[in-house]
Scaffold this motif. Structure first.
Motif, PDB file in Angstrom:
ATOM      1  N   ASP A   1      87.183  29.180  -1.428  1.00 20.16           N
ATOM      2  CA  ASP A   1      88.098  28.840  -2.737  1.00 20.16           C
ATOM      3  C   ASP A   1      87.031  27.485  -3.092  1.00 20.16           C
ATOM      4  N   ALA A   2      87.680  27.143  -4.466  1.00 13.24           N
ATOM      5  CA  ALA A   2      86.467  26.348  -5.477  1.00 13.24           C
ATOM      6  C   ALA A   2      86.268  24.895  -4.967  1.00 13.24           C
ATOM      7  N   GLY A   3      87.283  24.105  -3.790  1.00 13.05           N
ATOM      8  CA  GLY A   3      86.750  23.334  -3.634  1.00 13.05           C
ATOM      9  C   GLY A   3      85.755  23.320  -2.672  1.00 13.05           C
ATOM     10  N   ARG A   4      86.075  24.517  -1.487  1.00 12.67           N
ATOM     11  CA  ARG A   4      85.337  24.615  -0.465  1.00 12.67           C
ATOM     12  C   ARG A   4      83.356  24.673  -1.091  1.00 12.67           C
ATOM     13  N   LEU A   5      83.672  25.536  -2.483  1.00  7.16           N
ATOM     14  CA  LEU A   5      82.916  25.321  -2.918  1.00  7.16           C
ATOM     15  C   LEU A   5      81.762  24.259  -3.895  1.00  7.16           C
ATOM     16  N   SER A   6      82.715  24.022  -3.983  1.00  5.97           N
ATOM     17  CA  SER A   6      81.793  22.616  -4.835  1.00  5.97           C
ATOM     18  C   SER A   6      81.610  20.978  -3.636  1.00  5.97           C
ATOM     19  N   SER A   7      82.494  21.703  -2.337  1.00  6.98           N
ATOM     20  CA  SER A   7      81.574  20.828  -1.647  1.00  6.98           C
ATOM     21  C   SER A   7      80.598  21.130  -0.808  1.00  6.98           C
ATOM     22  N   ALA A   8      80.609  22.866  -0.325  1.00  7.27           N
ATOM     23  CA  ALA A   8      79.119  23.187   0.074  1.00  7.27           C
ATOM     24  C   ALA A   8      77.704  23.131  -1.677  1.00  7.27           C
ATOM     25  N   ALA A   9      78.522  22.990  -2.443  1.00  9.79           N
ATOM     26  CA  ALA A   9      77.215  22.602  -3.607  1.00  9.79           C
ATOM     27  C   ALA A   9      76.712  21.405  -3.207  1.00  9.79           C
ATOM     28  N   LEU A  10      77.427  20.500  -3.466  1.00 10.29           N
ATOM     29  CA  LEU A  10      77.136  19.379  -3.001  1.00 10.29           C
ATOM     30  C   LEU A  10      76.027  18.762  -1.796  1.00 10.29           C
ATOM     31  N   MET A  11      76.568  19.381  -0.654  1.00  9.15           N
ATOM     32  CA  MET A  11      76.081  19.747   0.346  1.00  9.15           C
ATOM     33  C   MET A  11      75.165  20.122   0.499  1.00  9.15           C
ATOM     34  N   VAL A  12      74.265  21.115   0.099  1.00  4.53           N
ATOM     35  CA  VAL A  12      72.997  21.905   0.135  1.00  4.53           C
ATOM     36  C   VAL A  12      72.400  21.287  -1.123  1.00  4.53           C
ATOM     37  N   SER A  13      72.890  20.748  -1.822  1.00  2.76           N
ATOM     38  CA  SER A  13      72.233  20.081  -2.994  1.00  2.76           C
ATOM     39  C   SER A  13      71.497  18.772  -2.175  1.00  2.76           C
ATOM     40  N   GLY A  14      72.355  17.764  -1.358  1.00  2.00           N
ATOM     41  CA  GLY A  14      72.252  16.887  -0.333  1.00  2.00           C
ATOM     42  C   GLY A  14      70.672  17.240   0.454  1.00  2.00           C
ATOM     43  N   ALA A  15      71.065  18.281   0.683  1.00  2.47           N
ATOM     44  CA  ALA A  15      69.929  18.843   2.224  1.00  2.47           C
ATOM     45  C   ALA A  15      68.937  18.896   1.274  1.00  2.47           C
ATOM     46  N   ALA A  16      68.428  19.635  -0.233  1.00  2.00           N
ATOM     47  CA  ALA A  16      67.460  19.591  -0.556  1.00  2.00           C
ATOM     48  C   ALA A  16      67.031  18.743  -0.873  1.00  2.00           C
ATOM     49  N   GLY A  17      67.541  17.699  -1.358  1.00  4.01           N
ATOM     50  CA  GLY A  17      67.373  15.942  -1.089  1.00  4.01           C
ATOM     51  C   GLY A  17      66.468  15.722   0.628  1.00  4.01           C
ATOM     52  N   VAL A  18      66.520  16.025   1.410  1.00  5.33           N
ATOM     53  CA  VAL A  18      66.302  15.400   2.440  1.00  5.33           C
ATOM     54  C   VAL A  18      65.038  15.883   3.198  1.00  5.33           C
ATOM     55  N   VAL A  19      66.009  17.836   3.015  1.00  6.85           N
ATOM     56  CA  VAL A  19      64.115  18.630   3.279  1.00  6.85           C
ATOM     57  C   VAL A  19      63.036  18.683   2.653  1.00  6.85           C
ATOM     58  N   MET A  20      63.098  18.386   1.185  1.00 11.41           N
ATOM     59  CA  MET A  20      62.153  18.539   0.277  1.00 11.41           C
ATOM     60  C   MET A  20      61.924  17.770  -1.028  1.00 11.41           C
ATOM     61  N   PRO A  21      62.336  16.374  -0.315  1.00 17.10           N
ATOM     62  CA  PRO A  21      62.293  15.056  -1.501  1.00 17.10           C
ATOM     63  C   PRO A  21      61.441  15.212  -2.462  1.00 17.10           C
ATOM     64  N   VAL A  22      59.965  15.223  -2.574  1.00 17.49           N
ATOM     65  CA  VAL A  22      58.891  15.594  -3.312  1.00 17.49           C
ATOM     66  C   VAL A  22      59.749  16.878  -4.467  1.00 17.49           C
ATOM     67  N   ARG A  23      59.653  17.170  -4.003  1.00 19.13           N
ATOM     68  CA  ARG A  23      59.942  18.860  -5.318  1.00 19.13           C
ATOM     69  C   ARG A  23      61.758  18.934  -6.154  1.00 19.13           C
ATOM     70  N   PHE A  24      62.653  18.028  -5.363  1.00 20.13           N
ATOM     71  CA  PHE A  24      63.866  17.519  -5.614  1.00 20.13           C
ATOM     72  C   PHE A  24      63.839  16.472  -6.575  1.00 20.13           C
ATOM     73  N   ALA A  25      62.667  15.777  -6.539  1.00 15.57           N
ATOM     74  CA  ALA A  25      63.108  13.988  -7.524  1.00 15.57           C
ATOM     75  C   ALA A  25      62.328  14.855  -8.524  1.00 15.57           C
ATOM     76  N   THR A  26      60.944  15.689  -8.125  1.00 14.80           N
ATOM     77  CA  THR A  26      60.051  15.587  -9.374  1.00 14.80           C
ATOM     78  C   THR A  26      61.297  17.168 -10.677  1.00 14.80           C
ATOM     79  N   ALA A  27      61.984  17.403  -9.406  1.00 17.62           N
ATOM     80  CA  ALA A  27      63.072  18.147 -10.108  1.00 17.62           C
ATOM     81  C   ALA A  27      63.132  17.549 -11.079  1.00 17.62           C
ATOM     82  N   LEU A  28      64.353  16.244 -11.150  1.00 18.79           N
ATOM     83  CA  LEU A  28      64.836  16.091 -11.154  1.00 18.79           C
ATOM     84  C   LEU A  28      64.140  14.598 -12.407  1.00 18.79           C
ATOM     85  N   ASP A  29      63.390  14.825 -12.194  1.00 15.39           N
ATOM     86  CA  ASP A  29      62.180  13.644 -13.259  1.00 15.39           C
ATOM     87  C   ASP A  29      62.037  12.490 -12.748  1.00 15.39           C
TER      88      ASP A  29
END
Length: 122
Positions: free
Chosen positions: A2-30
């Motif tokens: 459902d949409a709420g679980r999708l939203s939660s998963a997207a937030l979690m995956v976004s955060g995981a990207a920041g943990v696993v690849m902080p340089v690429r993640f932060a650079t993408a956000l300028d």
């Protein structure tokens, strides 16, 4: 999913990207993380926080979990809109995609959350 679980998963995956690849993640956000401290703050502040909140909302049956996810996304969108006036950032496609995701996923989380007395969707 459902949409709420999708939203939660997207937030979690976004955060995981920041943990696993902080340089690429932060650079993408300028936000170029040019120091060890910058990478640590990216992992903790943008990575760990969002991973924990999104993950909690995925496994929790508490309506407050989806409310927290929705308010987090919409808070980011509100701050982004204010920053357009105050900071006048470069608004490339990543900026607009981020705003669209924040509004869409935040709204989805709030709309899909169980109301008092309802059973949460599985």
């Amino acid at each position: 999913m459902d949409a709420g679980r999708l939203s939660s998963a997207a937030l979690m995956v976004s955060g995981a990207a920041g943990v696993v690849m902080p340089v690429r993640f932060a650079t993408a956000l300028d936000l170029p993380p040019t120091t060890g401290r910058g990478r640590a703050e990216t992992r903790a502040g943008l990575g760990g926080t969002y991973t924990a909140l999104g993950g909690w909302a995925l496994v929790s049956r508490a309506p407050a979990a989806r409310t927290a996810v929705g308010v987090t996304w919409l808070g980011a969108a509100a701050a982004r809109l204010v920053s357009m006036k105050v900071d006048r950032p470069r608004t490339d496609w990543v900026f607009w995609l981020s705003l669209g995701m924040e509004v869409g996923l935040g709204t989805a989380a709030l709309v899909s959350r169980p109301r008092p007395g309802e059973l949460p969707a599985d």
